[in-house]
Design an enzyme around this catalytic site. Structure first.
Site, PDB file in Angstrom:
ATOM      1  N   LYS A 184      45.872  37.627  41.992  1.00  0.00           N
ATOM      2  CA  LYS A 184      46.610  36.417  42.373  1.00  0.00           C
ATOM      3  C   LYS A 184      46.442  36.075  43.859  1.00  0.00           C
ATOM      4  O   LYS A 184      45.973  36.891  44.643  1.00  0.00           O
ATOM      5  CB  LYS A 184      48.095  36.598  42.040  1.00  0.00           C
ATOM      6  CG  LYS A 184      48.370  36.734  40.542  1.00  0.00           C
ATOM      7  CD  LYS A 184      48.015  35.456  39.810  1.00  0.00           C
ATOM      8  CE  LYS A 184      48.541  35.379  38.391  1.00  0.00           C
ATOM      9  NZ  LYS A 184      48.032  36.370  37.462  1.00  0.00           N
TER      10      LYS A 184
HETATM   11  C1  LIG Z   1      49.787  31.689  33.264  1.00  0.00           C
HETATM   12  C2  LIG Z   1      50.290  33.100  33.377  1.00  0.00           C
HETATM   13  N1  LIG Z   1      51.498  33.384  32.878  1.00  0.00           N
HETATM   14  C3  LIG Z   1      52.018  34.617  32.952  1.00  0.00           C
HETATM   15  C4  LIG Z   1      51.328  35.647  33.545  1.00  0.00           C
HETATM   16  C5  LIG Z   1      51.937  37.012  33.547  1.00  0.00           C
HETATM   17  O1  LIG Z   1      52.048  37.566  34.791  1.00  0.00           O
HETATM   18  P1  LIG Z   1      52.086  39.182  34.963  1.00  0.00           P
HETATM   19  O2  LIG Z   1      50.733  39.691  34.613  1.00  0.00           O
HETATM   20  O3  LIG Z   1      52.436  39.355  36.402  1.00  0.00           O
HETATM   21  O4  LIG Z   1      53.139  39.684  34.056  1.00  0.00           O
HETATM   22  C6  LIG Z   1      50.063  35.400  34.092  1.00  0.00           C
HETATM   23  C7  LIG Z   1      49.315  36.493  34.734  1.00  0.00           C
HETATM   24  O5  LIG Z   1      48.152  36.649  34.702  1.00  0.00           O
HETATM   25  C8  LIG Z   1      49.528  34.095  33.990  1.00  0.00           C
HETATM   26  O6  LIG Z   1      48.294  33.833  34.473  1.00  0.00           O
END
Ligand SMILES: Cc1ncc(COP(=O)(O)O)c(C=O)c1O
Length: 373
Positions: A184
């Site tokens: 990110k």
């Molecule tokens: C659009 C979207 N939603 C939710 C997430 C979930 O985030 P995390 O991996 O921090 O739980 C991501 C992560 O890649 C994402 O790209």
């Protein structure tokens, strides 16, 4: 095109420097690794950077989505209208509360949930809308806001994005979840943040991330159901240190995207990320292109790999994943725009320190692969 490359250009590469190192070492030496002062310090700095009232640090973007959905009252039997063109977590978070994600097709330009399609999917059981700012491009929040339903924003990919009215994505007052996974714009390895407008909502989320303990309660005293969705002080220090140079990192990502755009302009049939329009500004997270119709994606990815370029299909349509097909009976043809885009999309290497030379190498490789042997 024949020689196998030895050095591979990776898809993503976090940039952590001496500031991050020093911040983490300070926490390690402090002895307070969790539930310490770095958590509110990071939250306050994040909220201030974004222009949001409050922020709640959580253990992941997914955890943030879960708590945000609970905060707007989504519960068993409800429907939540959302995008099938997203990372699976946005739909899964709805299922955590035994509610049902109801998909609607996406807009062919922005690749975000199409407001007209979303409106048509609303029923008497719809308790919230869950637009996703996919690939960092702002979803059409002003139109969703006109629908009169609670909104949770999946801003996991959209740090740095700005709406046409000048408000940063995540600062409109709806609970918005950000993600800090290693690829990110800002990373804590794993981690996330929920921004909210209301102090009472912050209090609820802060409590639910910490096993249901209210701030004024004693240790092992819990007055509601909660989870362990805490973010450590180590992670918060890491994130906080990056905030200081976030503007620069975002500008670097935009520079890399500009180089790609120039290098790939005019390639026949290749779909590029949409340009900013109407004052909306993308917060650059990934550089995803759609291969021309008729090009087979897997062989193209293998050919790129042989040229030393990593790439991957990104993103698959959620409704066509086996779990969602089996559970809800989804099938091909339901969301044609999403399915066409999902079948042709690949993410190219993209990180803030990418050089013009690396971008040129990727672009030349892709063009060569598309031209064929
Ligand atoms: C659009 C979207 N939603 C939710 C997430 C979930 O985030 P995390 O991996 O921090 O739980 C991501 C992560 O890649 C994402 O790209």
């Amino acid at each position: 095109m024949s020689e196998a490359a030895t050095e591979v250009i990776p898809l993503a590469q976090p940039v952590l420097g001496p500031e991050e190192e020093a911040a983490v070492i300070e926490v390690l030496r402090s002895g307070q690794l969790s539930l310490g002062p770095r958590v509110p310090a990071f939250e306050d700095a994040f909220a201030a950077w974004l222009g949001a009232e409050h922020a709640c640090a959580v253990s992941s973007g997914t955890a943030g989505l879960h708590l945000a959905l609970r905060a707007v009252g989504v519960s068993e039997g409800d429907e939540v209208v959302t995008s099938p063109f997203s990372f699976v977590a946005s739909a899964n978070a709805v299922l955590f509360e035994r509610a049902r994600p109801v998909f609607a097709d996406i807009d062919a330009r922005t690749l975000n949930l199409d407001p007209a399609a979303a409106g048509a999917a609303v029923t008497a059981r719809t308790s919230a809308l869950l637009p996703v700012h996919i690939f960092g491009y702002p979803a059409d929040l002003p139109t969703f806001e006109g629908m009169g339903l609670p909104i949770v924003e999946d801003a996991c990919e959209a740090l740095g994005a700005v709406h046409g009215d000048g408000v940063r994505v995540g600062a409109r007052g709806h609970p918005a979840a950000f993600g800090f996974y290693a690829n990110k714009q800002l990373t804590t390895g794993e981690g996330g943040m929920v921004t909210v407008a209301d102090a009472a909502v912050k209090e609820r989320i802060d409590s639910e991330r910490n096993q249901g303990r209210a701030p004024d309660m004693g240790w092992l005293d819990h007055d509601r159901l909660g989870f362990n969705y805490r973010l450590t002080d180590i992670a918060c220090a890491l994130g906080h240190a990056q905030l200081a140079r976030l503007d620069g990192m975002l500008a670097d990502r935009a520079r890399v995207a500009g180089c790609y755009r120039e290098a790939l302009a005019g390639v026949e049939g290749l779909g590029l990320p949409c340009d900013d329009a109407g004052g909306d500004r993308r917060g650059w997270f990934v550089f995803v292109v759609q291969l021309p119709h008729g090009v087979e994606r897997d062989p193209a990815i293998r050919a790129l790999r042989e040229l030393g370029v990593q790439s991957k299909p990104y993103l698959p349509a959620i409704h066509l994943m086996s779990f969602y097909r089996e559970r809800f009976g989804h099938h091909e043809g339901e969301f044609p725009v999403c399915e066409d885009v999902a079948a042709r999309s690949i993410a190219l290497p993209f990180f803030s320190e990418m050089t013009e030379g690396q971008v040129a190498e990727v672009a030349e490789g892709l063009i060569a692969v598309l031209e064929g042997p």
